[in-house]
Write a protein that holds these residues in place. Structure first.
Motif, PDB file in Angstrom:
ATOM      1  N   UNK A 118       0.819  -1.221   0.000  1.00 56.54           N
ATOM      2  CA  UNK A 118       0.000   0.000   0.000  1.00 56.54           C
ATOM      3  C   UNK A 118       0.848   1.264   0.000  1.00 56.54           C
ATOM      4  N   UNK A 119       2.139   1.101   0.267  1.00 52.41           N
ATOM      5  CA  UNK A 119       3.036   2.257   0.356  1.00 52.41           C
ATOM      6  C   UNK A 119       3.680   2.593  -0.988  1.00 52.41           C
ATOM      7  N   UNK A 120       3.430   1.782  -2.025  1.00 52.54           N
ATOM      8  CA  UNK A 120       4.036   2.031  -3.328  1.00 52.54           C
ATOM      9  C   UNK A 120       3.633   3.408  -3.851  1.00 52.54           C
ATOM     10  N   UNK A 121       4.621   4.234  -4.137  1.00 56.32           N
ATOM     11  CA  UNK A 121       4.451   5.582  -4.695  1.00 56.32           C
ATOM     12  C   UNK A 121       3.568   6.474  -3.824  1.00 56.32           C
ATOM     13  N   UNK A 122       3.529   6.194  -2.534  1.00 54.25           N
ATOM     14  CA  UNK A 122       2.722   6.995  -1.610  1.00 54.25           C
ATOM     15  C   UNK A 122       3.504   8.219  -1.149  1.00 54.25           C
ATOM     16  N   UNK A 123       2.781   9.221  -0.706  1.00 52.06           N
ATOM     17  CA  UNK A 123       3.412  10.436  -0.200  1.00 52.06           C
ATOM     18  C   UNK A 123       3.399  10.486   1.322  1.00 52.06           C
ATOM     19  N   UNK A 124       2.807   9.507   1.961  1.00 57.44           N
ATOM     20  CA  UNK A 124       2.646   9.527   3.413  1.00 57.44           C
ATOM     21  C   UNK A 124       3.985   9.479   4.138  1.00 57.44           C
TER      22      UNK A 124
END
Length: 322
Positions: A118-124
């Motif tokens: 779920x963290x792929x290419x995330x900005x979090x």
């Protein structure tokens, strides 16, 4: 994606350091790192893993994970494991098993697609709060001297931005070029003082300004002629680069020994899905945007189950200076 404030990058107070009390090098390096990065003493977690096994069973890992989780203070978003081995849980890397959870079904068919991150290419900048996952990375401990040098490279990366280059190599090993379609074109990025070189070549030599080096080779030649800048990221797309102490192909450890600050490799045969390896433009975008090495690498891999993240997690050469 869950709503988050603009990413500011992982902070030392959000990182836990996991030390193996059964390994003297882990104890020495873990404490050295804690002091070098001003990590709060309460963030240090102690575990016991005798014998340095390369691979854990699912039950052994479950116990280890529980021991770690029970010691974590509030606010931890990422975990650094300070040892070389263990680095695998069956066919999973230990970092992905920790961050994403272990699914034994993949190990029956490791050449099939694996669990998406779920963290792929995330900005979090708050992966635990936003996605229920703590990022993780391994800091190898085969040599105390080399580990200290790695730590200092990571720390030095935050002092100033240097003119640098990123090298992307399309090699003669065709099967290992599956992510080459995502290599950025050669260009100069003036604001970041970065020159991108995308080449058809099996290796580079006598280059002294490396910030990124990504290629597809079972073994990468001429590493001893290169100079990596503080914070440099480097990895090779191949079957078992994450088998750190194996000899079938080049271990990802060789990148750190050559001067890179972080790397990635698979611990079991993943086949050449580009999704199982760092996506070149996603990695570059987030690193140049100020993310730490652990954030940029984790954001760049869509299916990281078999992939091991290693190095100094807090390196951030492009973070905006306060």
């Amino acid at each position: 994606m869950a709503g988050s404030p603009p990413a500011t990058g992982l902070q030392p107070a959000q990182l836990a350091v996991v030390i193996n009390d059964d390994e003297p090098n882990s104890v020495a390096i873990g404490e050295y790192y804690r002091q070098a990065r001003d990590i709060p003493a309460r963030n240090v977690v102690h575990v016991n893993i005798p014998g340095k096994p390369r691979k854990l069973t699912a039950d052994q890992f479950r116990h280890l994970r529980n021991v770690i989780e029970l010691q974590l203070p509030a606010g931890i978003q990422a975990v650094l494991m300070v040892w070389t081995a263990p680095y695998a849980v069956d066919c999973y890397s230990i970092t992905s098993a920790y961050s994403l959870g272990f699914d034994p079904g993949l190990c029956d068919k490791p050449c099939e697609p694996s669990k998406p991150s779920p963290y792929f290419n995330a900005a979090s900048s708050r992966p635990y709060l936003d996605f229920g996952m703590r990022l993780s990375m391994l800091m190898p401990t085969e040599s105390v001297e080399q580990a200290k040098a790695l730590i200092m490279r990571g720390k030095a990366s935050g002092f100033r931005t240097q003119p640098a280059s990123a090298y992307y190599l399309v090699t003669s090993e065709t099967a290992r070029n599956s992510r080459a379609v995502f290599f950025p074109r050669s260009m100069v990025l003036p604001r970041q003082e970065l020159t991108i070189h995308t080449l058809r070549a099996d290796s580079i030599a006598d280059v002294k300004d490396i910030m990124v080096y990504q290629t597809g080779k079972a073994r990468v030649e001429q590493l001893d002629t290169l100079q990596f800048l503080p914070g440099a990221l480097a990895d090779h797309l191949t079957s078992v680069g994450g088998d750190l102490l194996g000899t079938v192909q080049m271990s990802s450890l060789r990148w750190l020994e050559a001067g890179a600050t972080a790397s990635y490799g698979s611990v079991s045969e993943p086949c050449n899905y580009w999704q199982k390896f760092p996506h070149p433009t996603v990695l570059l975008k987030h690193y140049l945007g100020g993310a730490t090495a652990i954030e940029a690498y984790w954001r760049s891999v869509a299916w990281p189950a078999q992939g091991l993240f290693i190095g100094e997690p807090l390196a951030a050469p492009y973070r905006q200076r306060q």
